[in-house]
Design an enzyme around this catalytic site. Structure first.
Site, PDB file in Angstrom:
ATOM      1  N   ASP A  82       0.828  -1.205   0.000  1.00 59.08           N
ATOM      2  CA  ASP A  82       0.000   0.000   0.000  1.00 59.08           C
ATOM      3  C   ASP A  82       0.870   1.267   0.000  1.00 59.08           C
ATOM      4  O   ASP A  82       1.850   1.356   0.744  1.00 59.08           O
ATOM      5  CB  ASP A  82      -0.888  -0.044   1.272  1.00 59.08           C
ATOM      6  CG  ASP A  82      -2.040   0.942   1.222  1.00 59.08           C
ATOM      7  OD1 ASP A  82      -2.475   1.287   0.115  1.00 59.08           O
ATOM      8  OD2 ASP A  82      -2.515   1.338   2.306  1.00 59.08           O
ATOM      9  N   GLY A 209      -9.324   5.574   2.131  1.00 62.99           N
ATOM     10  CA  GLY A 209      -9.991   6.275   3.228  1.00 62.99           C
ATOM     11  C   GLY A 209     -11.387   5.747   3.483  1.00 62.99           C
ATOM     12  O   GLY A 209     -12.345   6.511   3.667  1.00 62.99           O
TER      13      GLY A 209
HETATM   14  P1  13P Z   1      -8.394   4.815   6.423  1.00 65.75           P
HETATM   15  O1  13P Z   1      -7.357   4.675   7.493  1.00 65.75           O
HETATM   16  O2  13P Z   1      -9.054   6.138   6.429  1.00 65.75           O
HETATM   17  O3  13P Z   1      -9.357   3.678   6.429  1.00 65.75           O
HETATM   18  O4  13P Z   1      -7.628   4.752   5.014  1.00 65.75           O
HETATM   19  C1  13P Z   1      -6.984   3.570   4.661  1.00 65.75           C
HETATM   20  C2  13P Z   1      -6.346   3.646   3.330  1.00 65.75           C
HETATM   21  O5  13P Z   1      -6.819   4.291   2.428  1.00 65.75           O
HETATM   22  C3  13P Z   1      -5.110   2.871   3.152  1.00 65.75           C
HETATM   23  O6  13P Z   1      -4.568   3.019   1.891  1.00 65.75           O
END
Ligand code: 13P
Length: 294
Positions: A82, A209
């Site tokens: 990620d 997110g």
């Molecule tokens: P959140 O922590 O807001 O769930 O976002 C996670 C995310 O987008 C990881 O790439």
């Protein structure tokens, strides 16, 4: 089974549902997610970022564990790096068996993002690893970036970006942001833009997110073309709350049982998400085939 994220997301794109991608930093999270996926007959994406890898979720320990657990289940499980930016870390992860790389050049000027994303695509595709890019910028909820329209993804620019980089999926900025929103505020998503992005690009789209985005927003986002939803903050909070609640109920509880509580609640959380996103039940046929009951 460990599967290319492209295969998982292409199926979701063709069948209009989304797959949960949970940032998972230890055995309890990974096992809760993978067993939850099997129980829900759903695909699942396990992911972690470079900071998480450096601080706690060390590559050498996480990868064998994820592979072992993924190979025990019949539903497809992807392993995604990620928000990567560093070519050396990306190459290492590709060599060690990640099935997708999310390259995040969204804070760079457009041309630099395009150039670097294309380099990562050529590295990854040479060994059949897929790539997610990001255009526009999904910022931080604490900074109210979700409401900053200047950061949203432009469909025409995205069309050029996808064509020139060859990404397999695109993270789009349409009104979510990372982390907790101030005072439990629910973000307002630009569904019109999302639908136009889907129509223009016709590829799997990703919503970063996911935490705090709200059930209604998530369902509508899936209906308008989102195929992967990233969740980190809420997943960590589920694990933490499970442990704190267990301790409150039973102050003498030992550490092992606290970990077991966290894993149980994370598994329930993952299955709840799979129902919202419409991925639950998509791979029931695999289980039926395994038992000869198809
Ligand atoms: P959140 O922590 O807001 O769930 O976002 C996670 C995310 O987008 C990881 O790439």
């Amino acid at each position: 089974m460990l599967t290319s994220m492209k295969i998982i997301l292409d199926h979701a794109h063709q069948n209009q549902y989304a797959v949960m991608a949970m940032n998972s930093i230890n055995m309890e999270m990974v096992r809760g997610a993978i067993i939850g996926a099997q129980e829900a007959y759903s695909p699942m994406i396990i992911q972690f970022g470079c900071g998480q890898m450096k601080n706690h979720a060390h590559l050498e320990e996480m990868i064998p564990m994820i592979k072992e657990l993924a190979e025990r289940v019949s539903v497809p499980i992807a392993l995604n790096l990620d928000h990567a930016t560093d070519y050396n870390i990306i190459a290492d992860c590709i060599n060690k068996g990640f099935t997708n790389i999310m390259f995040d050049g969204s804070a760079l000027p457009y041309n630099e993002n395009l150039k670097r994303t294309a380099v990562v695509v050529s590295m990854a595709h040479s060994v059949s690893c897929s790539v997610e890019g990001e255009l526009g910028h999904v910022g931080m909820a604490a900074d109210s970036d979700d409401a900053n329209i200047d950061l949203y993804t432009d469909p025409e620019q995205a069309l050029e970006f996808v064509a020139k980089t060859g990404v397999d999926a695109l993270a789009v900025a349409i009104g979510t942001a990372h982390g907790n929103y101030p005072q439990g505020r629910i973000p307002k998503l630009d569904f019109e833009r999302l639908a136009l992005l889907k129509k223009t690009l016709n590829i799997p789209l990703v919503l970063h997110g996911g935490s705090g985005a709200g059930e209604d927003n998530l369902r509508k986002a899936v209906a308008c073309g989102i195929n992967k939803v990233n969740v980190a903050t809420d997943a960590f909070s589920v694990g933490k709350t499970a442990m704190l609640d267990a301790l409150k109920k039973e102050p003498d509880m030992d550490y092992m049982h606290m970990c077991m509580e966290a894993e149980k609640k994370i598994k329930e959380f993952v299955k709840y998400y799979m129902n919202i996103l419409g991925s639950a039940g998509r791979y029931k046929f695999l289980n039926a085939a395994a038992t000869g009951n198809e």
